[in-house]
Design an enzyme around this catalytic site. Structure first.
Site, short mmCIF file in Angstrom:
data_model
loop_
_atom_site.label_atom_id
_atom_site.label_comp_id
_atom_site.label_asym_id
_atom_site.label_seq_id
_atom_site.Cartn_x
_atom_site.Cartn_y
_atom_site.Cartn_z
N ASP A 1 10.71 -17.79 -39.51
CA ASP A 1 10.76 -17.81 -38.04
C ASP A 1 9.85 -18.88 -37.44
O ASP A 1 9.84 -19.08 -36.22
CB ASP A 1 10.46 -16.41 -37.45
CG ASP A 1 9.11 -15.85 -37.84
OD1 ASP A 1 8.69 -16.04 -39.00
OD2 ASP A 1 8.46 -15.20 -37.00
N HIS B 1 -2.69 -13.59 -43.45
CA HIS B 1 -1.35 -13.11 -43.10
C HIS B 1 -0.62 -12.92 -44.43
O HIS B 1 -1.20 -13.14 -45.48
CB HIS B 1 -0.67 -14.14 -42.18
CG HIS B 1 0.69 -13.77 -41.71
ND1 HIS B 1 0.97 -12.56 -41.11
CD2 HIS B 1 1.86 -14.46 -41.72
CE1 HIS B 1 2.26 -12.54 -40.79
NE2 HIS B 1 2.82 -13.67 -41.16
N ASP C 1 0.68 -16.11 -36.74
CA ASP C 1 0.73 -14.76 -37.30
C ASP C 1 -0.56 -14.47 -38.05
O ASP C 1 -1.07 -15.31 -38.80
CB ASP C 1 1.91 -14.64 -38.28
CG ASP C 1 3.26 -14.79 -37.58
OD1 ASP C 1 3.27 -15.15 -36.39
OD2 ASP C 1 4.29 -14.55 -38.23
N HIS D 1 4.41 -14.16 -29.75
CA HIS D 1 5.01 -13.52 -30.93
C HIS D 1 5.28 -12.05 -30.61
O HIS D 1 4.78 -11.13 -31.25
CB HIS D 1 4.08 -13.68 -32.15
CG HIS D 1 4.80 -13.65 -33.47
ND1 HIS D 1 4.93 -12.49 -34.21
CD2 HIS D 1 5.39 -14.62 -34.20
CE1 HIS D 1 5.57 -12.77 -35.35
NE2 HIS D 1 5.87 -14.06 -35.37
ZN LIG Z 1 6.26 -14.92 -37.30
ZN LIG Z 2 4.66 -14.71 -40.52
#
Ligand SMILES: [Zn+2]
Ligand SMILES: [Zn+2]
Length: 318
Positions: A65, A141, A212, A270
């Site tokens: 993404d 992450h 993220d 996000h």
């Molecule tokens: Zn993401």
């Molecule tokens: Zn991610």
């Protein structure tokens, strides 16, 4: 001052109103596209920013993404050839995936339309502009090599014209040298030190972008007193467990980080389509009252000691 234009603010999958992760940070003539989710090139067009000078791309991590839009962007560039060189900065793992996507899927042996530089990121300064630096720092992450980015204007001492007048410093190169911190000898033989005409140090604007991330402990110091922090808020606190499992944050955790670090302005992105924007906002504002939730095509101006200015580059119905 740094300006950030949000092009995509949705988590994982697009929603009707939100595209996938992408934003442009602007400082003078510099532009950095941070992340490039699927559909980013259309968002660039809709925003009116255009493709010119969009030759530096920072990637927070290699999840799809955040990178799939690079394929379409390259494909478009190969028809238009608007730029000579494209620099893509990312951690090693993300860079491998981007290499597969661009050279394996898009180009398949064809000559790239421009020189594509895949630049591995490690913690520390990765780019120096005229009056600012850009550093990367590791974030936790899913997967290795995830990074956040810190944009930092250099500290400055303002030139005080009234002092220069009082000292009878003629206009010309002497003033410029003094501004640059050099002592000068005037035509009449007098020596002047920069301290005599410069005011106290003014810290530059600090702007932190975190993509993220699932943990905030390590981010407190880097975010300390930042003028602006952009960070993800994929979940709300009723799903803290889920957030932990997928290494994301809740709006509450993001707001707590901002509060603890003394950040001036907090902007959340996000955003999952399972929530209503106003609920995410309310959860964050309960802890950090001025928190904002970014929408696609929002622009924020972030400047030292001034209120953040929010505007829209394009009206949406969100
Ligand atoms: Zn993401
Ligand atoms: Zn991610």
């Amino acid at each position: 001052m740094f300006e950030i234009v949000f092009l995509g603010t949705s988590a994982s999958a697009p929603s009707i109103h939100r595209g996938l992760s992408a934003q442009v940070v602007i400082h003078d003539e510099y532009r950095f596209l941070i992340d490039c989710g699927e559909g980013t090139q259309r968002q660039i067009l809709l925003s009116g920013l255009g493709f010119k000078r969009l030759n530096r791309i920072l990637i927070t991590h290699g999840h799809l993404d955040h990178i799939l839009g690079l394929a379409g962007l390259l494909s478009t560039f190969s028809r238009w050839e608007t730029i000579d060189e494209l620099e893509i900065y990312a951690g090693q793992w993300a860079l491998e995936r981007i290499r597969d996507l661009l050279f394996g899927v898009v180009l398949r042996g064809a000559r790239p339309p421009m020189n594509i530089k895949l630049i591995p990121v490690q913690a520390g300064v990765i780019f120096e502009g005229d009056d600012f630096s850009l550093s990367a720092f590791p974030v936790w992450h899913r997967g290795a090599d995830c990074y956040g980015f810190l944009f930092e204007e250099k500290n400055r001492r303002p030139f005080l014209p009234e002092k220069a007048e009082a000292l009878n410093i003629p206009p010309g190169p002497w003033r410029r040298d003094l501004v640059n911190g050099k002592s000068v000898t005037l035509p009449d033989g007098r020596q002047v030190n920069p301290d005599e005409v410069l005011g106290p140090v003014r810290p530059g604007t600090r702007f932190v972008h975190v993509g993220d991330v699932g943990r905030t402990e390590e981010l407190v110091e880097i975010c300390r007193n930042a003028d602006g922090l952009v960070i993800e808020a994929t979940y709300m606190s009723d799903e803290t467990e889920m957030a932990r499992e997928f290494a994301h944050l809740t709006a509450q955790q993001a707001a707590e980080l901002a509060k603890r670090a003394g950040v001036k302005h907090l902007i959340l992105t996000h955003i999952s389509r399972r929530y209503r924007e106003r609920d995410v906002l309310a959860e964050a504002q309960a802890i950090f009252p001025t928190a904002a939730v970014a929408r696609d095509f929002d622009m924020f101006q972030i400047k030292r000691d001034t209120e953040v200015i929010r505007s829209v580059v394009r009206e949406t119905s969100a």
